[in-house]
Scaffold this motif. Sequence first.
Motif, short mmCIF file in Angstrom:
data_model
loop_
_atom_site.label_atom_id
_atom_site.label_comp_id
_atom_site.label_asym_id
_atom_site.label_seq_id
_atom_site.Cartn_x
_atom_site.Cartn_y
_atom_site.Cartn_z
N ASN A 1 0.86 -1.18 0.00
CA ASN A 1 0.00 0.00 0.00
C ASN A 1 0.90 1.23 0.00
OD1 ASN A 1 -2.64 -1.30 0.24
ND2 ASN A 1 -1.92 -1.95 2.25
N ASN A 2 1.29 1.67 -1.17
CA ASN A 2 2.25 2.76 -1.27
C ASN A 2 1.67 4.11 -0.87
OD1 ASN A 2 4.40 1.10 -2.29
ND2 ASN A 2 3.30 1.04 -4.25
N CYS A 3 0.37 4.18 -0.67
CA CYS A 3 -0.27 5.45 -0.37
C CYS A 3 -0.32 5.75 1.13
CB CYS A 3 -1.68 5.51 -0.95
SG CYS A 3 -2.77 4.23 -0.28
N VAL A 4 0.03 4.77 1.97
CA VAL A 4 -0.04 4.96 3.43
C VAL A 4 1.37 5.14 3.97
CG1 VAL A 4 -0.83 3.99 5.61
CG2 VAL A 4 -2.09 3.49 3.50
N LYS A 5 1.62 6.31 4.60
CA LYS A 5 2.97 6.61 5.09
C LYS A 5 2.92 7.07 6.53
CE LYS A 5 4.66 7.86 0.48
NZ LYS A 5 5.27 8.91 -0.36
N LEU A 6 3.98 6.77 7.24
CA LEU A 6 4.16 7.18 8.64
C LEU A 6 5.35 8.12 8.69
CD1 LEU A 6 2.63 6.36 11.23
CD2 LEU A 6 4.50 4.77 11.70
N LEU A 7 5.12 9.33 9.25
CA LEU A 7 6.16 10.36 9.26
C LEU A 7 6.65 10.62 10.67
CD1 LEU A 7 4.50 13.02 6.89
CD2 LEU A 7 5.89 11.03 6.26
N ALA A 8 7.92 11.04 10.76
CA ALA A 8 8.48 11.51 12.02
C ALA A 8 7.95 12.91 12.30
CB ALA A 8 10.00 11.49 11.93
N PRO A 9 8.16 13.44 13.52
CA PRO A 9 7.66 14.80 13.82
C PRO A 9 8.18 15.87 12.87
CG PRO A 9 8.24 13.67 15.85
CD PRO A 9 8.68 12.78 14.73
N ASP A 10 9.38 15.69 12.32
CA ASP A 10 9.94 16.68 11.39
C ASP A 10 9.55 16.42 9.93
OD1 ASP A 10 11.38 14.43 10.89
OD2 ASP A 10 13.35 15.28 11.34
N GLY A 11 8.72 15.38 9.67
CA GLY A 11 8.23 15.11 8.33
C GLY A 11 8.99 14.05 7.57
N GLU A 12 10.05 13.48 8.14
CA GLU A 12 10.79 12.43 7.45
C GLU A 12 9.96 11.15 7.39
OE1 GLU A 12 14.98 9.89 7.74
OE2 GLU A 12 14.43 11.32 9.30
N VAL A 13 9.98 10.49 6.25
CA VAL A 13 9.22 9.25 6.08
C VAL A 13 9.91 8.14 6.88
CG1 VAL A 13 8.36 7.53 4.47
CG2 VAL A 13 8.43 9.93 3.81
N LEU A 14 9.13 7.54 7.81
CA LEU A 14 9.66 6.44 8.62
C LEU A 14 9.40 5.09 7.99
CD1 LEU A 14 8.60 7.64 12.19
CD2 LEU A 14 10.87 7.77 11.16
N SER A 15 8.24 4.92 7.41
CA SER A 15 7.89 3.65 6.78
C SER A 15 6.67 3.81 5.90
CB SER A 15 7.63 2.56 7.83
OG SER A 15 6.46 2.86 8.55
N ILE A 16 6.53 2.90 4.95
CA ILE A 16 5.30 2.76 4.16
C ILE A 16 4.59 1.54 4.72
CG2 ILE A 16 4.34 2.30 1.89
CD1 ILE A 16 6.73 3.72 0.68
N THR A 17 3.44 1.74 5.30
CA THR A 17 2.75 0.69 6.05
C THR A 17 1.33 0.54 5.54
OG1 THR A 17 2.16 -0.01 8.27
CG2 THR A 17 2.11 2.36 7.85
N ASP A 18 0.49 -0.15 6.31
CA ASP A 18 -0.91 -0.28 5.92
C ASP A 18 -1.76 0.69 6.75
OD1 ASP A 18 -2.24 -1.84 8.33
OD2 ASP A 18 -0.34 -2.84 7.90
N LYS A 19 -2.96 0.95 6.28
CA LYS A 19 -3.80 1.99 6.86
C LYS A 19 -4.19 1.66 8.30
CE LYS A 19 -7.90 4.78 5.83
NZ LYS A 19 -9.01 5.01 4.87
N LYS A 20 -4.41 0.40 8.59
CA LYS A 20 -4.84 0.03 9.94
C LYS A 20 -3.78 0.37 10.97
CE LYS A 20 -6.73 -3.89 12.52
NZ LYS A 20 -7.09 -5.33 12.44
N LYS A 21 -2.51 0.11 10.65
CA LYS A 21 -1.43 0.41 11.58
C LYS A 21 -1.26 1.92 11.76
CE LYS A 21 1.30 -3.77 10.77
NZ LYS A 21 2.59 -4.32 10.28
N ALA A 22 -1.33 2.64 10.66
CA ALA A 22 -1.17 4.09 10.75
C ALA A 22 -2.32 4.72 11.52
CB ALA A 22 -1.08 4.68 9.35
N ASP A 23 -3.52 4.23 11.30
CA ASP A 23 -4.67 4.79 12.00
C ASP A 23 -4.63 4.51 13.49
OD1 ASP A 23 -7.15 6.22 11.83
OD2 ASP A 23 -8.20 4.33 12.13
N TRP A 24 -3.92 3.45 13.89
CA TRP A 24 -3.81 3.11 15.31
C TRP A 24 -3.15 4.25 16.09
CZ3 TRP A 24 0.23 2.48 18.75
CH2 TRP A 24 -0.07 1.83 19.96
#
Length: 812
Positions: A326-349
């Motif tokens: 799922n390339n559209c779901v991303k998790l960012l650090a507080p400064d905006g750096e991309v930490l990982s490309i994950t799934d929506k359920k994990k990010a929404d948690w």
Amino acid sequence: MIQNQQFLRALIGCALLKIWKVSRIDFCMEKNLVAVTVAGLAYYFWNQHRKKEEKEETAERWFENITTGRIADSSITIASSPGQVRRAIKEIYFYTRSYCNYVGLDCEWVGKNKTALMQISVSTPAGIKCFLIRLCKVDIRICYELMAFLRDEDVVKLGCGIDGDFKRLSEVDFVIFHPATISFFDLRQIIPATNYQNGGLANLTRQILGRKLNKDYRVRCSNWEADTLSNEQKTYAADDAVCALQILGKLIQELGESRVQYFINEYKNTVFKQKSKPNKDKKEKSGKITQNALEEKVKRRLETRDYGSDYFNSATASVRKEPLYNNCVKLLAPDGEVLSITDKKKADWYVKKGLGELVEDTETSFIVRLKFEPSGRPNTDSEKYYVTEKENVCVVCNEKNGLLRKNVVPREYRKHFPIVMKCHVSHDVVLLCLRCHGRSNELDYLKRARIADKFVAPLGNADLAKAILEPKERRNVRSGGNALLKNRAKLPEKRINELESIIMEYFNATVWTGDLEQKASDLPVLAGSEEEAQSFVQHGEKVVASLMLSGGIESVKNFEVDWRQHFLDTMDPQFMPEGWNIYHNHERIEEKLDREIKRADGTFLKPCPPTEKNLDGIYILLLNLKGMRESRLSMITNRPETSDPADFSFLFLSNMKDLQEVAPRESAHVKKRSDGKYNTASIRLSNNIIVELTGFSTAMESIINNAFNALQSVDLSFNEIHKIDASFDHFPNIRSLYLHGNQINSLNEVKKLRSLTKLKRLTLHGNPIDNLPNYRLFILYIIPTLQTFDFSGVSGDDHLLYFQMLNTTRNP
């Protein structure tokens, strides 16, 4: 039909003419009565013929309007008393005589041969209706209408393996319910005439009706004798009977009524037998695994098979329904750096827990920014692999449809790797199409066979592997015992004497006795001697353990690299994800090992020399302290809380008293002692209906040997627990406690766990307290010893967030 009507009309005319003549000649009442009777009988037969013809014309149309979905709840009728059963059978008879003489039939069972429910589906002009007859509430032997219906030859009962249902019912009354006395038809008899693949009812439903038949074990194994059936039970039971009628209707539409009727007439009341395909590669098994035989077999398959649509049935293969990446779901650090490309359920948690904020939520993008500094960032090449976008295509041929996951390093080895090599394994999961997946599996099998020869670790499950290694003499004795027990009357006298001599020689007996053949037949399958059989280790576990003993973690890392290189050499993938390499994650392994060395440094762990006896249940924690980076010799230690548990899951236990009345699931590593207790450090009580834990300590002491000191892991997940029992204090060595999926609604209950000073792993998600604000932070404050909570690691930042929240509350 027209000729019959003309004949009957002529007959009625003659009767009326007779009445007219008699009335003119003689007004005798008796003669008039005879004439009227003849006319009445003629009319009756004519009317019956008319109704039969109308029924046939109507029956030809029942399948034209057949539906393929589940029926509505309003179309399900439950019969729980003799009177309700009589009314149900009367209604069924009405539709089978006037509309369609086929019914779907199925049964639900409790225990071995106890029938709890019979489902009968019937086609009506308004659609399919299903009647659930609760045989657990009525005595079937006094339901005469039901018994007469089951034996009615004009009503054909449909199903898959329906003869098995009647065989079980024959336990109640052999004469009435024996399959030979009932008119039934197994739908699988028609499938060879179609393009469908034969199988069970669920398989046929998926292929023919295009939907999935619910086979949830939680419903299938539920209490069918309950006072009131749940909605899930009603739908589950009705669907089995309804599908049989729907499948027949669809087959009539495809093949035509006459052809289907031919199969029904030909195979009615015939037990279905699956025809096995001849195996051309089948050879007599030698006593050992031979590399040449395996290579020839696989090479022959590789040369002759086309791994396309003929090899894999796309309708039954478990291809992915959703994209892996799922390339559209991303998790960012507080400064905006991309930490990982994950799934929506994990990010929404993170958003639901207040640990992150939603930055963007569109159809093409879902981005979450964390509110805290993560413990690490993607700095190395291995870590950067997880922030690059990947295509959902076959890495070999670029095919986009019908994709399956492929483990580059087989899981049978990976699951026994050192714990520091078990994270970040998604790198070794790639996508392959059906054709490439089939070819890759064959090539992997060839490599695994060579590894099996090298490490003397037979492939297959434990029973198969033991059978391969078992001495030929022992096999012959067991085979001879079976032959004498089952076929003594058919064997010639000479052969009987030979078998008796073999068995007597094995048991050192001088005189033949009748119990010797039973004793020979009961010989268990053993790999070598009794001692060797008990120390038997399966293929993957033995290979990894041998590698650890020979060269430590470096040997396992090289083994991992070898499998990755094997995939590149044999499959030649041209579309691998960017950043994929054969040495992936090895630098992270070095860093983790260095951290563990610094943490240990001669404090809380003592080195345990590697031996053959402690390979079962081991894991690699550290390197030897001497030499650190230079030597890299492994150090092996026991971790009791990860040992095989006493497994009491899925047994419908409601309290601790029930626990003492049942036996756990069988396990090769958890053995029962002479005093009835088990040598284990773990117990699994998940997926039951436990409401309270009263008597927990008593139950543990009666099940686990030396429970006070031994018990280290307790799994009580997915129950109905409201309160945490204080008896956990009796087991101070508990390190892992799983309570997720229960009904705990107060943080005060969690405070009862403060006394468990060694508790490292705890789960509480899926309880009502999961919805409380700052739930995670409060739990970590209550139990500061936790290292993982809700399957998520605990860092110093988690505790820091709690104190920040506390200060904000006190000083607004």
